[in-house]
Scaffold this motif. Structure first.
Motif, PDB file in Angstrom:
ATOM      1  N   ALA A 274      99.318  -0.621 -13.871  1.00 47.82           N
ATOM      2  CA  ALA A 274      99.036  -1.939 -13.325  1.00 47.82           C
ATOM      3  C   ALA A 274      97.583  -2.069 -12.903  1.00 47.82           C
ATOM      4  O   ALA A 274      96.975  -3.132 -13.034  1.00 47.82           O
ATOM      5  CB  ALA A 274      99.950  -2.208 -12.128  1.00 47.82           C
ATOM      6  N   LEU A 275      97.016  -0.968 -12.411  1.00 48.19           N
ATOM      7  CA  LEU A 275      95.647  -1.034 -11.886  1.00 48.19           C
ATOM      8  C   LEU A 275      94.584  -0.728 -12.936  1.00 48.19           C
ATOM      9  O   LEU A 275      93.407  -0.986 -12.699  1.00 48.19           O
ATOM     10  CB  LEU A 275      95.496  -0.047 -10.724  1.00 48.19           C
ATOM     11  N   SER A 276      94.988  -0.201 -14.088  1.00 51.40           N
ATOM     12  CA  SER A 276      93.991   0.238 -15.067  1.00 51.40           C
ATOM     13  C   SER A 276      93.128  -0.911 -15.569  1.00 51.40           C
ATOM     14  O   SER A 276      91.901  -0.792 -15.651  1.00 51.40           O
ATOM     15  CB  SER A 276      94.684   0.929 -16.246  1.00 51.40           C
ATOM     16  N   TYR A 277      93.772  -2.047 -15.904  1.00 50.75           N
ATOM     17  CA  TYR A 277      92.987  -3.190 -16.388  1.00 50.75           C
ATOM     18  C   TYR A 277      92.113  -3.748 -15.278  1.00 50.75           C
ATOM     19  O   TYR A 277      90.952  -4.098 -15.501  1.00 50.75           O
ATOM     20  CB  TYR A 277      93.920  -4.284 -16.917  1.00 50.75           C
ATOM     21  N   GLY A 278      92.646  -3.814 -14.049  1.00 51.65           N
ATOM     22  CA  GLY A 278      91.854  -4.302 -12.932  1.00 51.65           C
ATOM     23  C   GLY A 278      90.618  -3.457 -12.695  1.00 51.65           C
ATOM     24  O   GLY A 278      89.531  -3.980 -12.429  1.00 51.65           O
ATOM     25  N   LEU A 279      90.782  -2.151 -12.811  1.00 48.85           N
ATOM     26  CA  LEU A 279      89.632  -1.273 -12.607  1.00 48.85           C
ATOM     27  C   LEU A 279      88.595  -1.448 -13.712  1.00 48.85           C
ATOM     28  O   LEU A 279      87.394  -1.272 -13.476  1.00 48.85           O
ATOM     29  CB  LEU A 279      90.108   0.188 -12.545  1.00 48.85           C
ATOM     30  N   GLN A 280      89.044  -1.785 -14.922  1.00 50.17           N
ATOM     31  CA  GLN A 280      88.086  -2.074 -15.993  1.00 50.17           C
ATOM     32  C   GLN A 280      87.183  -3.248 -15.630  1.00 50.17           C
ATOM     33  O   GLN A 280      86.009  -3.281 -16.005  1.00 50.17           O
ATOM     34  CB  GLN A 280      88.829  -2.389 -17.297  1.00 50.17           C
ATOM     35  N   LEU A 281      87.738  -4.227 -14.894  1.00 49.69           N
ATOM     36  CA  LEU A 281      86.958  -5.399 -14.515  1.00 49.69           C
ATOM     37  C   LEU A 281      85.946  -5.090 -13.413  1.00 49.69           C
ATOM     38  O   LEU A 281      85.130  -5.945 -13.060  1.00 49.69           O
ATOM     39  CB  LEU A 281      87.890  -6.526 -14.055  1.00 49.69           C
ATOM     40  N   LEU A 282      85.998  -3.879 -12.847  1.00 46.75           N
ATOM     41  CA  LEU A 282      85.018  -3.466 -11.852  1.00 46.75           C
ATOM     42  C   LEU A 282      83.898  -2.638 -12.477  1.00 46.75           C
ATOM     43  O   LEU A 282      82.943  -2.280 -11.792  1.00 46.75           O
ATOM     44  CB  LEU A 282      85.705  -2.666 -10.736  1.00 46.75           C
ATOM     45  N   ASN A 283      84.029  -2.337 -13.758  1.00 42.63           N
ATOM     46  CA  ASN A 283      82.992  -1.593 -14.478  1.00 42.63           C
ATOM     47  C   ASN A 283      81.993  -2.587 -15.040  1.00 42.63           C
ATOM     48  O   ASN A 283      82.275  -3.321 -15.990  1.00 42.63           O
ATOM     49  CB  ASN A 283      83.639  -0.773 -15.606  1.00 42.63           C
ATOM     50  N   VAL A 284      80.815  -2.645 -14.418  1.00 43.57           N
ATOM     51  CA  VAL A 284      79.835  -3.672 -14.765  1.00 43.57           C
ATOM     52  C   VAL A 284      79.431  -3.586 -16.227  1.00 43.57           C
ATOM     53  O   VAL A 284      79.338  -4.599 -16.935  1.00 43.57           O
ATOM     54  CB  VAL A 284      78.597  -3.558 -13.854  1.00 43.57           C
ATOM     55  N   SER A 285      79.194  -2.384 -16.715  1.00 40.61           N
ATOM     56  CA  SER A 285      78.778  -2.217 -18.104  1.00 40.61           C
ATOM     57  C   SER A 285      79.842  -2.729 -19.073  1.00 40.61           C
ATOM     58  O   SER A 285      79.527  -3.426 -20.050  1.00 40.61           O
ATOM     59  CB  SER A 285      78.486  -0.740 -18.378  1.00 40.61           C
ATOM     60  N   SER A 286      81.105  -2.435 -18.790  1.00 43.05           N
ATOM     61  CA  SER A 286      82.164  -2.814 -19.729  1.00 43.05           C
ATOM     62  C   SER A 286      82.408  -4.313 -19.744  1.00 43.05           C
ATOM     63  O   SER A 286      82.746  -4.869 -20.796  1.00 43.05           O
ATOM     64  CB  SER A 286      83.462  -2.076 -19.378  1.00 43.05           C
ATOM     65  N   ILE A 287      82.235  -4.993 -18.604  1.00 41.71           N
ATOM     66  CA  ILE A 287      82.494  -6.434 -18.632  1.00 41.71           C
ATOM     67  C   ILE A 287      81.385  -7.181 -19.371  1.00 41.71           C
ATOM     68  O   ILE A 287      81.649  -8.194 -20.023  1.00 41.71           O
ATOM     69  CB  ILE A 287      82.704  -7.018 -17.215  1.00 41.71           C
ATOM     70  N   PHE A 288      80.164  -6.688 -19.315  1.00 39.96           N
ATOM     71  CA  PHE A 288      79.101  -7.327 -20.097  1.00 39.96           C
ATOM     72  C   PHE A 288      79.317  -7.103 -21.595  1.00 39.96           C
ATOM     73  O   PHE A 288      78.950  -7.949 -22.410  1.00 39.96           O
ATOM     74  CB  PHE A 288      77.725  -6.795 -19.685  1.00 39.96           C
ATOM     75  N   ARG A 289      79.922  -5.968 -21.953  1.00 35.62           N
ATOM     76  CA  ARG A 289      80.175  -5.662 -23.364  1.00 35.62           C
ATOM     77  C   ARG A 289      81.516  -6.190 -23.846  1.00 35.62           C
ATOM     78  O   ARG A 289      81.832  -6.074 -25.023  1.00 35.62           O
ATOM     79  CB  ARG A 289      80.107  -4.146 -23.585  1.00 35.62           C
ATOM     80  N   PHE A 290      82.319  -6.766 -22.919  1.00 40.43           N
ATOM     81  CA  PHE A 290      83.686  -7.179 -23.255  1.00 40.43           C
ATOM     82  C   PHE A 290      84.418  -6.020 -23.925  1.00 40.43           C
ATOM     83  O   PHE A 290      85.096  -6.185 -24.940  1.00 40.43           O
ATOM     84  CB  PHE A 290      83.677  -8.407 -24.172  1.00 40.43           C
ATOM     85  N   ALA A 291      84.273  -4.826 -23.317  1.00 45.66           N
ATOM     86  CA  ALA A 291      84.787  -3.604 -23.933  1.00 45.66           C
ATOM     87  C   ALA A 291      86.311  -3.612 -24.078  1.00 45.66           C
ATOM     88  O   ALA A 291      86.857  -2.951 -24.968  1.00 45.66           O
ATOM     89  CB  ALA A 291      84.349  -2.385 -23.108  1.00 45.66           C
ATOM     90  N   ALA A 292      87.003  -4.338 -23.203  1.00 46.94           N
ATOM     91  CA  ALA A 292      88.465  -4.353 -23.257  1.00 46.94           C
ATOM     92  C   ALA A 292      88.995  -5.177 -24.429  1.00 46.94           C
ATOM     93  O   ALA A 292      90.184  -5.101 -24.754  1.00 46.94           O
ATOM     94  CB  ALA A 292      89.032  -4.896 -21.944  1.00 46.94           C
ATOM     95  N   ILE A 293      88.134  -5.969 -25.051  1.00 44.98           N
ATOM     96  CA  ILE A 293      88.552  -6.822 -26.175  1.00 44.98           C
ATOM     97  C   ILE A 293      88.332  -6.049 -27.469  1.00 44.98           C
ATOM     98  O   ILE A 293      87.199  -5.844 -27.896  1.00 44.98           O
ATOM     99  CB  ILE A 293      87.769  -8.151 -26.188  1.00 44.98           C
ATOM    100  N   LYS A 294      89.403  -5.616 -28.080  1.00 48.46           N
ATOM    101  CA  LYS A 294      89.312  -4.789 -29.276  1.00 48.46           C
ATOM    102  C   LYS A 294      89.977  -5.506 -30.460  1.00 48.46           C
ATOM    103  O   LYS A 294      90.653  -6.513 -30.299  1.00 48.46           O
ATOM    104  CB  LYS A 294      89.977  -3.435 -29.034  1.00 48.46           C
TER     105      LYS A 294
END
Length: 479
Positions: A274-294
């Motif tokens: 449940a928290l894994s996706y939320g923690l991704q949104l706290l990673n500044v580098s990944s949100i600028f890269r939209f890393a979760a969108i594959k």
């Protein structure tokens, strides 16, 4: 004020971007899907929980916006009456910098206001994705009740805040509890079908509009009454108690009327998931890269990154300038709380009318053009505010500000919502809102430091000119 509404809307948020999301969902769901709707088909009813959420958000936003026109006066009060010593300690810490730059003593309250605004937004940035993850495991209602209780506690602390340290604590508690708006969006998603979701999000937009128009007026009127009756004492007690009453009403509505909308069978099985996706949104580098969108085309990924960067830069500059407007009115124009509330009312009504009559009806083919127009329009708006020596020019700049704001966030979010697969739309918007929340966490403190160091004129003119870049970048982008 209009921007503060968008701040809530981007965090959660955001003053969650309910109106923006309603635009996006309406566009996504109506395009093609409504074409297959048979004439005469009975209209599907919305779940009653949507109206419970509307009432809850209305109470919450009315309480939240009461403080907006009062913040400059509150900081001046603590400058003179702080018994904790925190205000003086912080003042001494920045005294050397103040003397180096020759900044006026009275502008220190602007600096502290910027830190408080950024702290509140940064706490929202941290809390919202974590709260969302917890609700996927424990359910919506219990987590929403915890958030509402925290918000009520923050207003109680404000009512008791005879010193600056307690006021800062109140804002901290309020910021960390502000994940409620993103949870409200989740509740609407839980109980809505494809056909009714747009109506639910539209109701959220109405709640934001009413809250940000009526709340500041109520706060200003209570401040006037309190000033007359408190004889120079803690004049903010009555407005804070009203905010507390509204927050308790919100808590009562949620406790008695809201049902759990996420059945146990649909919840995640492990809290780590449940928290894994939320923690991704706290990673500044990944949100600028939209890393979760594959699993999307490279061109689409690049378009998402381009729009995200434009959105971040726009909101970073915009929120920094917007946050200091109340201090500009207070220090340069001598506006009272009621004068500021009238300004908020004017911009709020203009923005609401434009969103209701124009923005919601924009065809998809013109979204980018109107987004570019709104980004260019904010440039003269802030230049006029910086050059203003009287109320007429200040109002002219703020009216342009309201018109631009009515289009900008809505159009940019509609653009970004076109990317990603069907099961990725929520993730795309979640990352997009996180970028906005981060921008609003950084913008106020940077804008306030600039205001404090070089004054309002240079700050607003330079900021307005810098806002040309996002407009040019969007105009050149192939999206």
């Amino acid at each position: 004020m209009a921007t503060l509404r968008n701040r809530l809307q981007t965090t959660e948020t955001s003053k969650g971007e309910p109106e923006t999301i309603s635009q996006q969902i309406s566009n996504n769901n109506n395009d093609g899907k409504q074409q297959g709707k048979k004439s005469g088909e009975p209209k599907e009813k919305s779940d009653p929980m949507i109206y419970i959420i509307f009432v809850s958000l209305l109470f919450d936003l009315l309480a939240f916006t009461i403080i907006l026109p009062l913040l400059p006066s509150l900081l001046e009060y603590y400058r003179v009456n702080d018994s904790s010593g925190l205000y003086n300690v912080l003042t001494e810490r920045v005294r050397w910098f103040q003397q180096l730059l020759g900044a006026p003593e009275r502008y220190i309250s602007v600096l502290f206001g910027g830190f408080l605004g950024s702290m509140f937004s940064f706490l929202q940035f941290l809390a919202s994705p974590i709260v969302g993850g917890l609700s996927d495991y424990y359910g919506r209602k219990p987590v929403l009740l915890v958030c509402a209780s925290g918000i009520a506690l923050s207003y109680l602390l404000w009512a008791c805040s005879g010193n600056f340290a307690l006021f800062v604590l109140a804002r901290f508690v309020g910021g960390i509890s502000k994940g409620n708006i993103s949870l409200c969006m989740s509740v609407i998603t839980d109980v809505s079908s494809v056909k009714t979701r747009g109506r639910g999000m539209a109701l959220v937009g109405v709640a934001f509009s009413l809250g940000f128009i009526v709340g500041p007026m109520i706060g200003a009127m209570f401040a006037i009454f309190s000033n007359k009756s408190a004889s120079g004492g803690a004049w903010f007690v009555l407005p804070s108690l009203l905010a507390l009453g509204l927050a308790l009403s919100d808590l009562l509505v949620l406790t008695c009327c809201l049902r759990e909308t996420l059945p146990k069978g649909k919840r995640v099985k492990e809290i780590s998931s449940a928290l894994s996706y939320g923690l991704q949104l706290l990673n500044v580098s990944s949100i600028f890269r939209f890393a979760a969108i594959k699993n999307v085309p490279k061109k689409d990924k690049e378009s998402l990154q381009t729009i995200g960067m434009i959105y971040f830069l726009y909101l970073f500059l915009y929120s920094g300038l917007e946050f200091t407007v109340t201090f500009l009115m207070y220090h340069k124009f001598g506006y009272t709380s009621m004068d500021q509330a009238k300004m908020f009312l004017t911009t709020g009504v203009i923005m609401t009318l434009i969103q209701g009559s124009v923005v919601r009806r924009l065809p998809d083919a013109k979204i980018k053009s109107y987004a570019i127009f709104s980004l260019y329009l904010i440039v003269p708006a802030f230049v006029l505010v910086g050059l203003a020596e009287g109320s007429p020019m200040l109002y002219a700049g703020m009216i342009l500000f309201a018109i631009s704001t009515a289009f900008a966030v809505t159009c940019l979010t509609t653009l970004v919502s076109k990317y990603g697969n069907d099961d990725q739309k929520g993730s795309v918007l979640g990352i997009f809102r996180s970028l906005g929340a981060l921008a609003r966490a950084l913008g106020p403190v940077v804008g306030s430091i600039a205001f404090w160091c070089v004054g309002s004129k240079i700050t607003y003119i330079a900021g307005g000119i810098l806002l040309i870049y996002p407009a040019i970048a969007l105009q050149r982008a192939r999206i």
